[in-house]
Design a protein around this motif. Structure first.
Motif, mmCIF file in Angstrom:
data_model
loop_
_atom_site.group_PDB
_atom_site.id
_atom_site.type_symbol
_atom_site.label_atom_id
_atom_site.label_comp_id
_atom_site.label_asym_id
_atom_site.label_seq_id
_atom_site.Cartn_x
_atom_site.Cartn_y
_atom_site.Cartn_z
ATOM 1 N N GLN A 252 88.841 -23.783 -0.021
ATOM 2 C CA GLN A 252 87.552 -24.422 0.287
ATOM 3 C C GLN A 252 86.940 -25.033 -0.977
ATOM 4 O O GLN A 252 86.284 -26.061 -0.920
ATOM 5 C CB GLN A 252 86.597 -23.411 0.910
ATOM 6 C CG GLN A 252 86.953 -23.136 2.369
ATOM 7 C CD GLN A 252 85.947 -22.290 3.099
ATOM 8 O OE1 GLN A 252 85.001 -21.777 2.512
ATOM 9 N NE2 GLN A 252 86.155 -22.112 4.389
ATOM 10 N N THR B 169 77.504 -24.065 2.974
ATOM 11 C CA THR B 169 78.905 -23.998 3.396
ATOM 12 C C THR B 169 79.053 -23.084 4.605
ATOM 13 O O THR B 169 79.818 -23.382 5.535
ATOM 14 C CB THR B 169 79.784 -23.467 2.238
ATOM 15 O OG1 THR B 169 79.532 -24.263 1.098
ATOM 16 C CG2 THR B 169 81.261 -23.533 2.572
ATOM 17 N N ARG C 173 78.079 -24.990 7.516
ATOM 18 C CA ARG C 173 79.087 -26.030 7.781
ATOM 19 C C ARG C 173 80.367 -25.426 8.368
ATOM 20 O O ARG C 173 81.055 -26.053 9.157
ATOM 21 C CB ARG C 173 79.389 -26.739 6.455
ATOM 22 C CG ARG C 173 79.815 -28.168 6.553
ATOM 23 C CD ARG C 173 79.630 -28.901 5.217
ATOM 24 N NE ARG C 173 79.892 -28.102 4.040
ATOM 25 C CZ ARG C 173 81.089 -27.988 3.476
ATOM 26 N NH1 ARG C 173 82.135 -28.581 3.978
ATOM 27 N NH2 ARG C 173 81.241 -27.253 2.378
ATOM 28 N N LYS C 174 80.668 -24.218 7.975
ATOM 29 C CA LYS C 174 81.940 -23.596 8.360
ATOM 30 C C LYS C 174 81.761 -22.565 9.472
ATOM 31 O O LYS C 174 82.603 -21.683 9.623
ATOM 32 C CB LYS C 174 82.566 -22.913 7.138
ATOM 33 C CG LYS C 174 82.873 -23.848 5.989
ATOM 34 C CD LYS C 174 84.148 -24.595 6.250
ATOM 35 C CE LYS C 174 84.514 -25.483 5.066
ATOM 36 N NZ LYS C 174 85.676 -26.320 5.348
#
Lengths: 229, 409
Positions: free
Chosen positions: B11, B289, B292-293
């Motif tokens: 990532q 993140t 987003r993930k």
């Protein structure tokens, strides 16, 4: 379709699920009973919002039912912690989603291997098996490709290979062709049903497509919170 | 590599893609914090060690005295010289006097030395700005640069020296004449305390000024290189016994050294906040993140990942950023310290401040010394802080319900 009835791999008894939205109470599942046998394929159809995905999540142990009992290979798992279910799910259930859910940073091979690594299997053996599976789904030449460089159909093939990497006795597929065009959807369903037949893996297929549903050994319909044959 | 670490690494550094902006900013933030910490602390070490060396060079490693006058100091000197680890010993007497030149008075601390032995303990030649040590005799004196400036004296000037004995003589109605002495050298050690108000004469002159007879006040001892100072002091004390007292320079200057260390520790503490601020940016970005993930977090759970493993994916990102930021920070600091003098000279030339640097800071080159202890503390603290920066995002990821995560848009 299996010629002789196998053992029950998954059984759900009187599953109830209710959602609350403010004062409103929505009874999504009102006592669902379902038993899936080894090698059997079962389709579940129903209108949008009828609770198909909720039922699938409950069967997969990703969500708790408000009432009812769930058995995985004879073991009652309802009431167990989500962490326990996660560990138990590793070698028992393979999942295929409508939106594929591939890790964008990993190539096709690593995406397939990931499920095996989470299950704690040997990486070298996983690599060999993943290559064989990707070859079986027609992606032998694309093992190093990132999901961003694969088409929707190819992504779903990778997801099917990932679902099979741990050789689970059961695959739960939630509208696996929902994002695909008709031709590609046919190919994916052919592949999914073919692979499940080859490996005597039980399949629960949630779909809107009546044609696809008809190709399974048993068809069910979720209507008003109850599963009808 | 365990799969959560692989996911964390991928990532941050996706294969076949450009370095994500978040990774770049996070690593650069930590790198700058680490580099600033190392540069500042190394310069502090350089200054601190320079000051410590200066203290040793002007005082010796150990002082031996009785609190009174030592008469048989030559025998004592021989005895101390025979002790293991001792390199050189020089006797001295010290007190305050009044010095007058051109009607300008000064009240310096004057030290009477034996030039033959003093040079073995104190590198006087190095401190002399003008004049020569060999010119020092019983009728001459060396002045510190600050004192000489205050008195308006220079090499060749004649000064009058009044000792405290004048009071005794005045009480007895005796005529008192000051000692006239010729200035034969101006010295500067770099230690302000000494340079502003000190003078040096011969031991015999000091014995006359203070009526010490053949006595001295103490001995300065220089140890051989690498000798443990505390053990050496203990050995000297054991060999000499009562009434002698052996005191290390560390003990004599304990307060000063404490302030020096405190100053460095405070700087380290304050500069660690730079890394703390960088860690907040890591937390912030990792929280983004996590959002987003979200679906991937649901996927990991669906594939059978425990909540701890999901959390590790995000915590490990903080760890990787910390480790990389530390490594790049070390490299940047090494580069900055390597070229520090070029940078300072260029800056001084640009601002015409070379003379000012020398005058006020007594350096033309910036001293800097690495300390393994400092580097270890910086590295460990940075990695811990960065890893902790990932804890909150990791906790949020771990708390997500898999089914909700999979359904998120």
């Amino acid at each position: 379709m299996s010629k002789e009835p196998g053992r029950v791999v998954l059984a759900a008894e009187d599953i109830v699920k209710t959602y609350r939205s403010g004062e409103r109470r929505i009874d999504v599942l009102r006592g669902v009973d379902l038993a899936i046998r080894e090698g059997e394929s079962v389709s579940i159809r129903g209108e949008s919002g009828s609770g198909k995905t909720t039922l699938l999540n409950i069967l997969a142990g990703l969500e708790r039912a408000d009432a009812g009992r769930l058995f995985w290979q004879g073991e009652q798992v309802s009431g167990r912690s989500l962490n326990h279910l996660a560990v138990r799910r590793r070698g028992f259930i393979g999942m295929v989603f409508q939106a594929y859910y591939l890790v964008p940073e990993l190539n096709a091979l690593d995406n397939v291997i990931l499920a095996g690594r989470i299950a704690g299997k040997n990486t070298r053996l996983l690599r060999e098996r993943a290559r064989a599976l990707l070859a079986r789904v027609g992606l032998a030449e694309r093992v190093d490709h990132l999901p961003s460089r694969l088409s929707g159909g190819e992504c779903q093939r990778v997801a099917i290979a990932r679902a099979l990497i741990n050789e689970p006795p059961l695959i739960l597929a939630d509208e696996p062709t929902g994002n695909l065009d008709e031709r590609t959807a046919e190919d994916v369903i052919d592949l999914l049903l073919g692979l499940c037949r080859e490996t005597r893996t039980a399949l629960v297929l949630v779909t809107h497509n009546a044609e696809h549903a008809r190709r399974t050994s048993r068809q069910c319909r979720l209507h008003l919170g109850r599963l009808e044959a | 590599m365990p799969w959560p670490l692989q996911i964390a690494f991928r990532q941050l550094f996706p294969a076949g893609k450009r370095l994500p902006f978040f990774t770049f900013v996070a690593v650069v933030g930590v790198m700058l914090g680490v580099a600033v910490l190392i540069v500042v602390l190394s310069v502090m070490n350089g200054f601190g060690n320079q000051i410590r060396r200066m203290v040793v060079d002007t005082q010796g490693h150990v002082r031996v005295d009785t609190g009174g006058i030592i008469y048989h100091y030559n025998e004592l000197r021989e005895k101390v010289l025979a002790i293991e680890g001792v390199k050189a010993v020089a006797p001295f007497a010290q007190g305050m006097v009044m010095i007058q030149h051109a009607n300008r008075p000064g009240f310096p601390v004057i030290q009477g030395i034996d030039p033959r032995h003093e040079a073995e303990v104190v590198p006087m030649e190095r401190f002399l700005k003008s004049g020569a040590l060999e010119d020092l005799d019983d009728d001459s004196i060396l002045l510190s640069s600050g004192l000489a400036a205050d008195l308006g004296a220079r090499v060749g000037s004649e000064v009058e020296v009044y000792s405290p004995l004048v009071l005794e003589k005045l009480k007895r109605d005796e005529i008192f004449l000051p000692q006239r002495m010729r200035v034969v050298g101006i010295f500067e050690t770099g230690w302000n305390q000494i340079d502003t108000n000190s003078a040096i004469c011969t031991l015999r002159t000091m014995q006359d000024l203070y009526a010490l007879g053949k006595g001295v006040h103490a001995l300065k001892v220089r140890l051989q290189d690498g000798v443990d100072i505390d053990e050496a002091v203990a050995r000297i004390q054991q060999q000499l016994g009562f009434p002698y007292r052996a005191t290390s320079w560390l003990d004599s200057n304990r307060d000063f050294l404490f302030v020096l260390q405190l100053e460095k520790n405070m700087l380290m503490f304050l500069l660690l906040f730079i890394i703390l601020v960088a860690s907040f940016s890591i937390t912030n970005s990792l929280l983004t993140t996590v959002v987003r993930k979200t679906r991937e977090i649901g996927l990991f759970a669906a594939l059978g990942a425990r909540t701890g493993q999901v959390a590790l994916c995000f915590c490990a990102q903080g760890l990787f950023i910390g480790v990389l930021g530390t490594l790049f920070g070390f490299a940047l600091a090494a580069l900055a310290l390597h070229f520090r003098n070029d940078v300072i000279h260029a800056f001084a030339r640009l601002t015409h401040s070379e003379a000012a640097l020398l005058r006020f800071y007594q350096f033309a080159n910036l001293p800097a010394e690495y300390s393994a202890h400092d580097l270890t503390v910086i590295a460990v603290a940075t990695v811990i802080i960065s890893t902790l920066a990932g804890v909150l995002p990791a906790w949020r990821a771990a708390r997500m319900r898999p089914s909700e995560a999979l359904r998120s848009e």
